[in-house]
Design an enzyme around this catalytic site. Structure first.
Site, PDB file in Angstrom:
ATOM      1  N   ARG A 173      99.003 -22.823  31.019  1.00 49.32           N
ATOM      2  CA  ARG A 173      98.160 -23.280  29.923  1.00 49.32           C
ATOM      3  C   ARG A 173      97.944 -22.130  28.941  1.00 49.32           C
ATOM      4  O   ARG A 173      97.753 -20.975  29.344  1.00 49.32           O
ATOM      5  CB  ARG A 173      96.784 -23.752  30.443  1.00 49.32           C
ATOM      6  CG  ARG A 173      96.777 -25.132  31.087  1.00 49.32           C
ATOM      7  CD  ARG A 173      97.077 -26.242  30.075  1.00 49.32           C
ATOM      8  NE  ARG A 173      97.004 -27.572  30.654  1.00 49.32           N
ATOM      9  CZ  ARG A 173      98.043 -28.266  31.107  1.00 49.32           C
ATOM     10  NH1 ARG A 173      99.262 -27.755  31.072  1.00 49.32           N
ATOM     11  NH2 ARG A 173      97.878 -29.487  31.581  1.00 49.32           N
TER      12      ARG A 173
ATOM     13  N   GLU B 240      97.885 -26.491  20.478  1.00 50.69           N
ATOM     14  CA  GLU B 240      99.035 -27.393  20.706  1.00 50.69           C
ATOM     15  C   GLU B 240      98.695 -28.766  20.159  1.00 50.69           C
ATOM     16  O   GLU B 240      97.568 -29.237  20.374  1.00 50.69           O
ATOM     17  CB  GLU B 240      99.318 -27.516  22.208  1.00 50.69           C
ATOM     18  CG  GLU B 240      99.820 -26.225  22.823  1.00 50.69           C
ATOM     19  CD  GLU B 240     100.221 -26.407  24.298  1.00 50.69           C
ATOM     20  OE1 GLU B 240     100.277 -27.561  24.759  1.00 50.69           O
ATOM     21  OE2 GLU B 240     100.457 -25.392  24.962  1.00 50.69           O
TER      22      GLU B 240
ATOM     23  N   HIS C 172     105.865 -26.662  24.979  1.00 53.87           N
ATOM     24  CA  HIS C 172     105.226 -27.321  26.135  1.00 53.87           C
ATOM     25  C   HIS C 172     106.146 -28.406  26.728  1.00 53.87           C
ATOM     26  O   HIS C 172     105.805 -29.600  26.733  1.00 53.87           O
ATOM     27  CB  HIS C 172     103.862 -27.914  25.758  1.00 53.87           C
ATOM     28  CG  HIS C 172     102.976 -28.141  26.955  1.00 53.87           C
ATOM     29  ND1 HIS C 172     101.633 -27.863  26.960  1.00 53.87           N
ATOM     30  CD2 HIS C 172     103.250 -28.618  28.201  1.00 53.87           C
ATOM     31  CE1 HIS C 172     101.113 -28.169  28.138  1.00 53.87           C
ATOM     32  NE2 HIS C 172     102.090 -28.636  28.919  1.00 53.87           N
TER      33      HIS C 172
HETATM   34  C1  DGY Z   1     100.936 -30.974  33.194  1.00 61.70           C
HETATM   35  O1  DGY Z   1     101.296 -31.888  33.931  1.00 61.70           O
HETATM   36  O2  DGY Z   1      99.832 -30.447  33.310  1.00 61.70           O
HETATM   37  C2  DGY Z   1     101.879 -30.538  32.124  1.00 61.70           C
HETATM   38  O3  DGY Z   1     101.379 -29.488  31.394  1.00 61.70           O
HETATM   39  C3  DGY Z   1     102.250 -31.696  31.207  1.00 61.70           C
HETATM   40  O4  DGY Z   1     101.118 -32.336  30.803  1.00 61.70           O
END
Ligand code: DGY
Length: 323
Positions: A242, A271, A289
């Site tokens: 993240r 994002e 991402h």
């Molecule tokens: C997650 O599954 O947390 C990925 O970042 C995609 O959303």
């Protein structure tokens, strides 16, 4: 069961065709192919007419939103492993069940982490840019020299499922694996990786550092001026977890002064969009991402979310229940 008996499920984003097909077999599906992130107002409005939502990390269930959710909404079956977009305490207080999709995206995410690690180390964005733009006009033994990966030390923060797959991939490059995790893994799971109780001992040995922990109150801004300075000079940072884990101005400063040789990032504080200041630096390899974005994994995530819904509506405990 007639159509009207079926639970109503809102799917705000375009999930895989197989997921939508399976969902429609068992539920009355509310789906808008426009594929836009749902706003707070849309979430609150939909909660009045659906029993369940399958959101992605792009739909934010803040405490304020959760407070305004209608009592009709019973379960949020996330199509993501990360749940930092959900205020779990607020949802628990409202008695709304929350699930996620662990395990099924570990391979895909570790693939992207490895791609970023290799690409950052071996200057992939710069090399691709030269060839692509016709600027590759000479070759010399001193041209495009990067960092070798094989045999180096990798530090992994967060040894959950993705971290463990990343460790296995790193071993494929003969890397020595060091890690920090809330709990030490069993010897079987560790597979020889060296456990560090504290970042204070992990960071100084991490020639490469890969982040695989969730964004929580404890981990936000984990990589900041102080912790980046604890890495060996010329280290390479990879983040597929993240954006909130990294203090972006501190990362920029570490790149600019050479404390970091390079970085590979799939996640950003903002994002979609990313960080325009990072774009000036060829040694920051960036992706939008896409850690879990493979056809196989999108089906697996969708099916896992539906497994959780099916269990809930059959009166069973969903396998991935968080609250
Ligand atoms: C997650 O599954 O947390 C990925 O970042 C995609 O959303």
């Amino acid at each position: 069961m007639t159509n009207t008996d079926k639970p109503v499920v809102w799917i705000p984003r375009t999930l895989s065709a197989n997921t939508l097909k399976r969902a429609r077999n068992h539920y009355t599906v509310v789906f808008d192919p426009a594929d836009e992130p749902a706003s707070a107002a849309q979430i609150i409005e939909h909660s009045q007419r659906v029993d369940a939502i399958i959101p992605c990390h792009s739909e934010v269930f803040s405490a304020d939103v959760v407070e305004q959710l209608d009592t009709r909404l019973k379960i949020i079956a996330n199509h993501s492993v990360g749940v930092d977009h959900c205020d779990l305490d607020a949802l628990k207080r409202r008695g709304i069940v929350v699930t996620n999709t662990p395990d099924v995206l570990s391979d895909a995410t570790a693939e992207i982490a490895m791609l970023l690690l290799l690409g950052a180390a071996r200057r992939a964005p710069e090399g691709d840019g030269l060839v692509r733009t016709g600027q590759w006009t000479s070759w010399s033994p001193s041209f495009m020299v990067g960092q070798q990966v094989t045999g180096k030390r990798i530090g992994i923060i967060g040894m959950g499922k993705v971290g463990q797959v990343m460790a296995r991939r790193a071993r494929g490059f003969d890397m020595q694996v060091h890690y920090h995790n809330r709990r030490r893994l069993s010897a079987d799971e560790e597979m020889g990786a060296v456990y560090h109780e504290s970042l204070d001992t992990l960071l100084p040995v991490s020639e490469f550092l890969s982040l695989h922990c969730p964004a929580t109150d404890q981990t936000r801004g984990l990589m900041n001026t102080q912790t980046l300075a604890q890495l060996p000079k010329g280290a390479i940072l990879v983040n597929t977890a993240r954006g909130a884990l990294v203090d972006e101005p501190a990362l920029l400063a570490a790149i600019e002064c050479g404390q970091l040789a390079a970085a590979g990032l799939d996640c950003f504080a903002t994002e979609p969009g990313g960080n325009a200041d990072f774009s000036k630096h060829q040694n920051i390899f960036m992706l939008p991402h896409i850690g879990s974005a493979t056809f196989d994994t999108r089906d697996a995530m969708g099916f896992r979310a539906l497994d959780n819904l099916d269990a809930y509506f059959a009166g069973h405990e969903p396998g991935d229940r968080l609250v």
